[in-house]
Design a protein around this motif. Sequence first.
Motif, mmCIF file in Angstrom:
data_model
loop_
_atom_site.group_PDB
_atom_site.id
_atom_site.type_symbol
_atom_site.label_atom_id
_atom_site.label_comp_id
_atom_site.label_asym_id
_atom_site.label_seq_id
_atom_site.Cartn_x
_atom_site.Cartn_y
_atom_site.Cartn_z
ATOM 1 N N ASN A 60 24.002 -45.634 37.258
ATOM 2 C CA ASN A 60 23.341 -44.389 36.841
ATOM 3 C C ASN A 60 23.857 -43.238 37.698
ATOM 4 O OD1 ASN A 60 21.515 -42.893 35.246
ATOM 5 N ND2 ASN A 60 19.876 -43.085 36.773
ATOM 6 N N ASP A 61 25.117 -43.333 38.080
ATOM 7 C CA ASP A 61 25.693 -42.401 39.049
ATOM 8 C C ASP A 61 25.683 -40.953 38.572
ATOM 9 O OD1 ASP A 61 26.129 -44.611 40.563
ATOM 10 O OD2 ASP A 61 28.314 -44.571 40.456
ATOM 11 N N ALA A 62 25.964 -40.717 37.300
ATOM 12 C CA ALA A 62 26.037 -39.342 36.810
ATOM 13 C C ALA A 62 24.696 -38.634 36.949
ATOM 14 C CB ALA A 62 26.498 -39.334 35.354
ATOM 15 N N ASN A 63 23.611 -39.290 36.537
ATOM 16 C CA ASN A 63 22.284 -38.676 36.632
ATOM 17 C C ASN A 63 21.853 -38.494 38.086
ATOM 18 O OD1 ASN A 63 21.691 -38.254 33.920
ATOM 19 N ND2 ASN A 63 20.881 -40.307 33.642
ATOM 20 N N LEU A 64 22.138 -39.474 38.909
ATOM 21 C CA LEU A 64 21.724 -39.374 40.309
ATOM 22 C C LEU A 64 22.490 -38.267 41.033
ATOM 23 C CD1 LEU A 64 21.105 -43.064 41.421
ATOM 24 C CD2 LEU A 64 19.461 -41.331 40.712
ATOM 25 N N THR A 65 23.742 -38.047 40.675
ATOM 26 C CA THR A 65 24.500 -36.953 41.279
ATOM 27 C C THR A 65 23.884 -35.610 40.904
ATOM 28 O OG1 THR A 65 26.557 -38.207 41.334
ATOM 29 C CG2 THR A 65 26.755 -35.824 41.394
ATOM 30 N N LYS A 66 23.458 -35.479 39.645
ATOM 31 C CA LYS A 66 22.786 -34.250 39.225
ATOM 32 C C LYS A 66 21.486 -34.049 40.004
ATOM 33 C CE LYS A 66 24.537 -34.477 34.471
ATOM 34 N NZ LYS A 66 24.155 -34.708 33.044
ATOM 35 N N LEU A 67 20.736 -35.129 40.185
ATOM 36 C CA LEU A 67 19.483 -35.038 40.932
ATOM 37 C C LEU A 67 19.750 -34.702 42.392
ATOM 38 C CD1 LEU A 67 16.450 -35.317 41.294
ATOM 39 C CD2 LEU A 67 16.768 -37.794 41.511
ATOM 40 N N ASP A 68 20.753 -35.353 42.983
ATOM 41 C CA ASP A 68 21.110 -35.048 44.372
ATOM 42 C C ASP A 68 21.388 -33.560 44.549
ATOM 43 O OD1 ASP A 68 20.898 -37.733 45.000
ATOM 44 O OD2 ASP A 68 23.046 -38.125 44.849
ATOM 45 N N ASP A 69 22.144 -32.995 43.611
ATOM 46 C CA ASP A 69 22.484 -31.573 43.679
ATOM 47 C C ASP A 69 21.228 -30.702 43.575
ATOM 48 O OD1 ASP A 69 25.147 -32.127 43.981
ATOM 49 O OD2 ASP A 69 25.663 -31.805 41.878
ATOM 50 N N LEU A 345 11.380 -32.026 39.976
ATOM 51 C CA LEU A 345 12.835 -32.127 39.934
ATOM 52 C C LEU A 345 13.282 -33.498 39.413
ATOM 53 C CD1 LEU A 345 13.672 -30.494 43.394
ATOM 54 C CD2 LEU A 345 14.041 -29.479 41.140
ATOM 55 N N VAL A 346 12.484 -34.515 39.724
ATOM 56 C CA VAL A 346 12.846 -35.900 39.389
ATOM 57 C C VAL A 346 12.505 -36.249 37.946
ATOM 58 C CG1 VAL A 346 12.315 -38.325 39.917
ATOM 59 C CG2 VAL A 346 12.605 -36.681 41.784
ATOM 60 N N LYS A 347 11.487 -35.625 37.390
ATOM 61 C CA LYS A 347 10.883 -36.032 36.121
ATOM 62 C C LYS A 347 11.880 -36.313 35.010
ATOM 63 C CE LYS A 347 7.330 -34.663 32.792
ATOM 64 N NZ LYS A 347 6.313 -33.618 32.436
ATOM 65 N N SER A 352 11.525 -44.623 30.925
ATOM 66 C CA SER A 352 10.442 -44.409 29.969
ATOM 67 C C SER A 352 9.065 -44.726 30.549
ATOM 68 C CB SER A 352 10.674 -45.250 28.709
ATOM 69 O OG SER A 352 10.772 -46.626 29.036
ATOM 70 N N ASP A 353 9.024 -45.530 31.641
ATOM 71 C CA ASP A 353 7.726 -45.849 32.235
ATOM 72 C C ASP A 353 7.160 -44.682 33.046
ATOM 73 O OD1 ASP A 353 9.261 -45.833 34.553
ATOM 74 O OD2 ASP A 353 8.954 -47.947 35.015
ATOM 75 N N GLY A 354 7.973 -43.658 33.280
ATOM 76 C CA GLY A 354 7.514 -42.477 33.979
ATOM 77 C C GLY A 354 7.423 -42.601 35.483
ATOM 78 N N THR A 355 7.789 -43.760 36.029
ATOM 79 C CA THR A 355 7.683 -43.971 37.477
ATOM 80 C C THR A 355 8.968 -44.486 38.117
ATOM 81 O OG1 THR A 355 6.853 -46.232 37.175
ATOM 82 C CG2 THR A 355 5.207 -44.468 37.317
ATOM 83 N N THR A 356 9.911 -44.950 37.306
ATOM 84 C CA THR A 356 11.128 -45.566 37.833
ATOM 85 C C THR A 356 12.311 -44.610 37.778
ATOM 86 O OG1 THR A 356 10.457 -47.803 37.194
ATOM 87 C CG2 THR A 356 12.807 -47.444 37.573
ATOM 88 N N LEU A 357 12.915 -44.368 38.926
ATOM 89 C CA LEU A 357 14.178 -43.638 39.005
ATOM 90 C C LEU A 357 15.257 -44.692 39.191
ATOM 91 C CD1 LEU A 357 15.819 -41.045 39.181
ATOM 92 C CD2 LEU A 357 15.317 -40.976 41.632
ATOM 93 N N SER A 358 15.983 -44.974 38.124
ATOM 94 C CA SER A 358 16.936 -46.080 38.141
ATOM 95 C C SER A 358 18.180 -45.754 38.963
ATOM 96 C CB SER A 358 17.361 -46.430 36.712
ATOM 97 O OG SER A 358 18.397 -47.398 36.719
ATOM 98 N N SER A 359 18.547 -46.693 39.834
ATOM 99 C CA SER A 359 19.834 -46.578 40.527
ATOM 100 C C SER A 359 20.925 -47.277 39.726
ATOM 101 C CB SER A 359 19.738 -47.166 41.943
ATOM 102 O OG SER A 359 19.223 -48.482 41.924
#
Length: 383
Positions: A60-69, A345-347, A352-359
């Motif tokens: 899930n690198d692309a999404n996590l990079t966006k979140l990191d930024d 920022l994380v939302k 879909s469970d609303g609590t998991t930020l997948s790595s």
Amino acid sequence: MSATSIRSSRGLRLAAIAAVASLALTATACSKQGAGSSGSGAGSTGTTAAPVIQGDITFNDANLTKLDDALKGALQGKDLSKLDLAMVVNVSVDYWNAGKVGFNKGLADLGVQGTFQAPANGRLDQQLSMIQTMRGQNISAFSVSAIDPTAIKAPIQEANSAGIPVLAIDSPLPAEDGAALYLGTPNYQAGQKAGEAMKAALGGKGEVVVLVGSLTASNAVQRIQGFEDALKGTDIKVVNKLSDNMDASKALTNAQTAIQTDPNVTGLYGVYSYDGPSAAQAVQAAGKSGKVKVISDDSDAQTLKFIQQGVIQATVVQSPYQQGYTGAYLLAALKVLGKDATMALVKQYLESDGTTLSSGVGVVTQVNLSDYQAKQTQLGITG
């Protein structure tokens, strides 16, 4: 952290993702051409190709990079000088080397101090003692891969009461435990991928034994459930689940016993990082390499070696590096910005469970092994 450093770090990470995406596409193309099989990994020579286990290392690198930024931007200009962050994992094993590398890189990019802690033998009392000690040392926030979700509840609630945010990593925790968020592998999905790999390896028929460090830990329970659900509708049966209590030597004994006492066992699924190598050692020693299929989790050096040799057919891999790197930024944000601002920022990146930020979840086979190793090297992960 300066704006120049942020742009440089972002550029390197985006370049790495682009390179990995290219490698993944190459690996997929090779798979479609029959470059890997569920047995020895050799190409198919007949008109009917053997089932192929599909590899994937995009995570899930692309999404996590966006979140990191986004987190970096929100923290820019804030006073981080007093932050002292911690990452507490469940056991000291090779798997967590990548998590430590990622966490230390996150600390360096933030310009803050922190500590990585791991109980030597996966002992609950050691983990709880580490958390208690850190609280006494005025830790700002910490992430934790809980050995026992019930036992960790009180320490998390005490930390929250003291204004110390807690982030669950690797193994999710019940909402009532009080952890702000779960960053890690969607474990049910990881189990499903392992089950799909086992279906391909066995051709839809056989008996399988599950080797696992704990039958009660949330991550293990979810993975085994996903694994079993993926096998529904086939003639593959899970005939036993053997716990080794996070003891690699016990895992080896369990694997040896499983294939020696039941000649009908044709597959072993190793859930914890050392379970795959233990299964492979038992299979190899019994002279059953390629006959008893092994699907594992994680990417220990031994695991990758056994994949190269064709003893392990595939391993379902996680991204502990991101759990460390993004975890550091989340801890800083939770402490400095507060939970509500951080979750805003994380939302958009939550499952879909609303609590998991997948790595993310990946699958490594003989076909994409070298690509995966190149990615690890690029991130500074060795061993």
